[in-house]
Design a protein around this motif. Structure first.
Motif, PDB file in Angstrom:
ATOM      1  N   LYS A  93       0.838  -1.221   0.000  1.00  0.00           N
ATOM      2  CA  LYS A  93       0.000   0.000   0.000  1.00  0.00           C
ATOM      3  C   LYS A  93       0.864   1.259   0.000  1.00  0.00           C
ATOM      4  CE  LYS A  93      -3.903  -2.168   2.302  1.00  0.00           C
ATOM      5  NZ  LYS A  93      -4.800  -2.165   3.476  1.00  0.00           N
ATOM      6  N   LYS A  94       1.756   1.333  -0.976  1.00  0.00           N
ATOM      7  CA  LYS A  94       2.700   2.449  -1.068  1.00  0.00           C
ATOM      8  C   LYS A  94       2.095   3.596  -1.877  1.00  0.00           C
ATOM      9  CE  LYS A  94       7.531   3.348  -2.309  1.00  0.00           C
ATOM     10  NZ  LYS A  94       8.730   2.791  -2.958  1.00  0.00           N
ATOM     11  N   PHE A  95       2.287   4.818  -1.379  1.00  0.00           N
ATOM     12  CA  PHE A  95       1.807   6.020  -2.057  1.00  0.00           C
ATOM     13  C   PHE A  95       2.990   6.852  -2.524  1.00  0.00           C
ATOM     14  CE2 PHE A  95      -1.738   4.742   0.538  1.00  0.00           C
ATOM     15  CZ  PHE A  95      -2.848   5.026  -0.245  1.00  0.00           C
ATOM     16  N   PHE A 121       5.346  10.188 -12.167  1.00  0.00           N
ATOM     17  CA  PHE A 121       4.221  11.116 -12.338  1.00  0.00           C
ATOM     18  C   PHE A 121       2.904  10.355 -12.285  1.00  0.00           C
ATOM     19  CE2 PHE A 121       7.911  12.917 -14.441  1.00  0.00           C
ATOM     20  CZ  PHE A 121       7.923  14.218 -13.956  1.00  0.00           C
ATOM     21  N   CYS A 122       1.840  11.075 -11.945  1.00  0.00           N
ATOM     22  CA  CYS A 122       0.523  10.429 -11.801  1.00  0.00           C
ATOM     23  C   CYS A 122      -0.135  10.157 -13.143  1.00  0.00           C
ATOM     24  CB  CYS A 122      -0.391  11.293 -10.921  1.00  0.00           C
ATOM     25  SG  CYS A 122      -0.750  12.917 -11.641  1.00  0.00           S
ATOM     26  N   LYS A 125      -0.102  15.733  -6.476  1.00  0.00           N
ATOM     27  CA  LYS A 125      -1.202  14.829  -6.164  1.00  0.00           C
ATOM     28  C   LYS A 125      -0.644  13.501  -5.659  1.00  0.00           C
ATOM     29  CE  LYS A 125      -5.121  12.505  -8.359  1.00  0.00           C
ATOM     30  NZ  LYS A 125      -5.814  12.279  -9.650  1.00  0.00           N
ATOM     31  N   VAL A 126      -1.219  12.942  -4.594  1.00  0.00           N
ATOM     32  CA  VAL A 126      -0.774  11.672  -4.022  1.00  0.00           C
ATOM     33  C   VAL A 126      -1.579  10.541  -4.668  1.00  0.00           C
ATOM     34  CG1 VAL A 126      -0.518  10.312  -1.931  1.00  0.00           C
ATOM     35  CG2 VAL A 126      -0.140  12.783  -1.857  1.00  0.00           C
ATOM     36  N   PHE A 127      -0.883   9.508  -5.196  1.00  0.00           N
ATOM     37  CA  PHE A 127      -1.563   8.397  -5.853  1.00  0.00           C
ATOM     38  C   PHE A 127      -1.013   7.072  -5.333  1.00  0.00           C
ATOM     39  CE2 PHE A 127       2.078   9.593  -8.383  1.00  0.00           C
ATOM     40  CZ  PHE A 127       2.653   8.386  -8.767  1.00  0.00           C
ATOM     41  N   LEU A 128      -1.827   6.021  -5.388  1.00  0.00           N
ATOM     42  CA  LEU A 128      -1.475   4.683  -4.896  1.00  0.00           C
ATOM     43  C   LEU A 128      -0.764   3.905  -5.991  1.00  0.00           C
ATOM     44  CD1 LEU A 128      -1.809   2.455  -2.670  1.00  0.00           C
ATOM     45  CD2 LEU A 128      -3.934   1.817  -3.822  1.00  0.00           C
ATOM     46  N   ILE A 129       0.315   3.197  -5.610  1.00  0.00           N
ATOM     47  CA  ILE A 129       1.059   2.352  -6.545  1.00  0.00           C
ATOM     48  C   ILE A 129       0.308   1.033  -6.722  1.00  0.00           C
ATOM     49  CG2 ILE A 129       3.249   1.167  -6.976  1.00  0.00           C
ATOM     50  CD1 ILE A 129       3.489   4.169  -7.108  1.00  0.00           C
TER      51      ILE A 129
END
Length: 605
Positions: A542-544, A566-567, A552-556
């Motif tokens: 569950k790395k962000f 980049f997102c 912007k924070v997104f989940l890997i």
């Protein structure tokens, strides 16, 4: 005034008296031969008079190099006195990158080593012995600090004796539940104790007990895992732990077998009977043995498995020997070694071969030349000569004559696989010379006319079968060798004989291995397993990540690349777009104009 050779010599002697002119003067730009008269030099070279009369400090290039080198060495020594008082130069300097000898300036050390000046000045390296001592001293953990750490992190352990963190120390367990009365006393390295994750569990014995209890998986959790992941397999009631074997039953084919639960959890295994590879049990093996040997061989020893050797007895000759059960029930069973006279089928095409090692030689006969040579190569044998394929009867006759001659004339008693002799007693170059020594008729091609026809017939049959199946396989397979022997002789790795493998695949086969399709399917299974484990690790982590462009924070997720930064694609290309606009302002203006004209035309139409 016009300059001649004498005038040039006079002018040169005033400026450079150590240079002697050997050639004739022509012009100021024409090279002339010169010689240096300095002691230990005597260098000869060519140069123009114009260069020499410019009052050069050193006319001779070799003298100039020596002086420059001495200046460079003096500058290095001056730099060492100012900046590096901790070491002394005791070797000779040749080049900037060449190694030379150094000595530590500390009288208690005086260690000598080799290093180049580049590492001394650039990297700041020094005495390696003093450096090791510094590292050792920096890593020394005082007893008081270690006691504080022990009191905070391991309160149930008492320190009895201590030297350093890398030497063994004595400890005592203060745990009331310890198996040893009064607390177990043991020795270990303090640094190892700090790295262990036993928490507050006292001695190593108590710690292992606690960690094993914490890591133990309950039976309920394992049964639930089997229902979710292996719904077609029923787990028995005889479960004890993850290491011991448990009984399982397949719902599809009702096959029963025993194995550990870890086989399913780590290797993703299934029912062996459904996969076509069921383990050979003792009952199944005995049934197969009675069919193959026609009740002439009996198992009298302990059953250790299909691949482990067991004791057998032949009912015909009462011979007892140890062998792998799989060899007795394979497609070409070995049988009793005493009853079998030759060890090969005399009705099949055969070969006779000659091999050697450092001190001995041997000959033999076989039906499968490739496998036989590979077997001997493991023991250091090398092939010298071979003859075949020929009739089994003909090859067997030649071998028996050779054995009789070696036993009666030479005095060698050859039995079974021990058909070898020492080179210092008897040595041959090829099979023909061996038959010539033995006064036996040589292996002539005349004897193989009918047999070659048989062999050619088998090859022609193979080619006919391949031609009949042109629609079933690519044309490239037709270019491969048709037999294993042909591939081995031409140093090829694959061959194609038009036959299907054990799994039913029609594909080229390796000389030592399965068919290409089997390897491909096996590799696909491995790749899928690796991909699945990687996906599970990413999901469990569950790395962000934070996008450096839009913050912007997104989940890997498993679908993303490892180096994803980049997102989205828009954020990834934003920096390049900005740099393009900045570096090409006029082109951007023209492009904008063209886009506006297109939009206006579309709106009018």
């Amino acid at each position: 005034m016009k300059i001649n050779t004498d005038k040039f010599k006079e002018d040169l002697k005033k400026i450079l008296p150590d240079i002697e002119v050997l050639g004739e003067y022509k012009t100021m730009k024409t090279k002339i031969k010169l010689k240096c008269s300095v002691k230990d030099c005597n260098h000869e070279w060519f140069s123009t008079p114009d260069n020499l009369l410019r009052r050069m400090k050193y006319g001779c290039p070799e003298c100039a190099k020596k002086e420059l080198n001495n200046t460079w060495k003096n500058n290095i020594r001056i730099w060492l006195k100012k900046n590096r008082n901790d070491l002394i130069l005791i070797g000779s300097l040749r080049k900037y990158e060449d190694k030379t000898k150094w000595r530590c300036a500390k009288p208690e050390c005086s260690f000598e080593w080799e290093a180049n000046f580049k590492s001394i000045r650039g990297a700041g390296s020094g005495c390696p012995k003093c450096g090791i001592e510094k590292v050792r001293e920096s890593k020394i953990l005082p007893e008081e600090e270690f006691k504080k750490w022990l009191y905070n992190e391991r309160p149930l352990i008492k320190l009895l004796s201590y030297k350093s963190q890398s030497n063994k120390a004595t400890f005592q367990c203060l745990n009331n539940d310890c198996d040893t009365k009064g607390g177990k006393i043991w020795e270990t390295i303090p640094e190892v104790l700090r790295l262990q994750n036993r928490g507050l569990s006292g001695c190593n014995h108590c710690g292992w007990k606690k960690s094993s209890r914490e890591k133990r998986i309950s039976e309920k959790a394992i049964r639930q895992w089997m229902e979710e992941n292996k719904p077609k397999i029923i787990m028995g009631k005889d479960y004890e732990n993850t290491k011991k074997h448990t009984s399982f039953t397949c719902k599809v084919c009702n096959y029963k077998w025993k194995t550990s639960i870890n086989v399913f959890r780590t290797n993703d295994a299934g029912c062996p009977n459904c996969s076509g590879n069921p383990p050979v049990t003792k009952e199944r093996f005995l049934e197969r043995l009675s069919e193959v040997s026609k009740n002439s061989i009996r198992l009298i020893g302990k059953w250790n498995g299909n691949s482990q050797k067991s004791l057998f007895k032949c009912l015909k000759c009462s011979n007892e020997w140890k062998a792998q059960p799989a060899r007795l029930t394979s497609s070409s069973p070995t049988g009793c070694p005493s009853c079998v006279e030759t060890g090969f089928n005399r009705n099949l095409p055969s070969w006779i071969y000659l091999m050697e090692r450092e001190i001995d030689q041997q000959f033999g006969i076989t039906n499968d030349l490739v496998q036989r040579i590979k077997f001997h190569e493991r023991e250091g044998w090398k092939l010298i000569d071979k003859f075949g394929p020929s009739s089994g009867e003909y090859i067997l006759e030649k071998e028996s004559k050779l054995k009789i001659w070696l036993k009666e004339e030479i005095g060698f008693d050859l039995k079974g696989k021990e058909e070898n002799w020492l080179k210092n007693k008897f040595k041959v170059k090829n099979l023909n010379s061996l038959f010539e020594f033995a006064k036996i008729e040589k292996l002539y091609e005349k004897k193989l006319i009918s047999l070659n026809n048989v062999n050619q017939g088998s090859n022609s049959l193979t080619r006919q079968s391949l031609n009949c199946r042109n629609e079933e396989y690519p044309f490239e397979w037709k270019l491969l060798p048709k037999t294993k022997l042909e591939a081995w002789e031409n140093n090829e790795k694959k061959f194609f004989d038009g036959k299907r493998c054990r799994q039913g695949h029609l594909a080229p086969r390796f000389v030592s291995g399965p068919c290409t399709e089997c390897i491909k399917l096996n590799q696909l299974k491995i790749n899928a397993r690796v991909k699945e484990t990687r996906a599970r690790k990413i999901i469990d982590a569950k790395k962000f990540k934070e996008c450096p462009e839009c913050k912007k924070v997104f989940l890997i997720t498993p679908e993303m690349r490892k180096d994803k930064t980049f997102c989205s694609k828009i954020c990834a290309g934003a920096e390049s777009k900005r740099s393009y606009v900045k570096n090409n302002p006029e082109l951007v203006k023209e492009q904008k104009k063209k886009s506006r004209l297109k939009k206006s035309k579309l709106s009018i139409s």
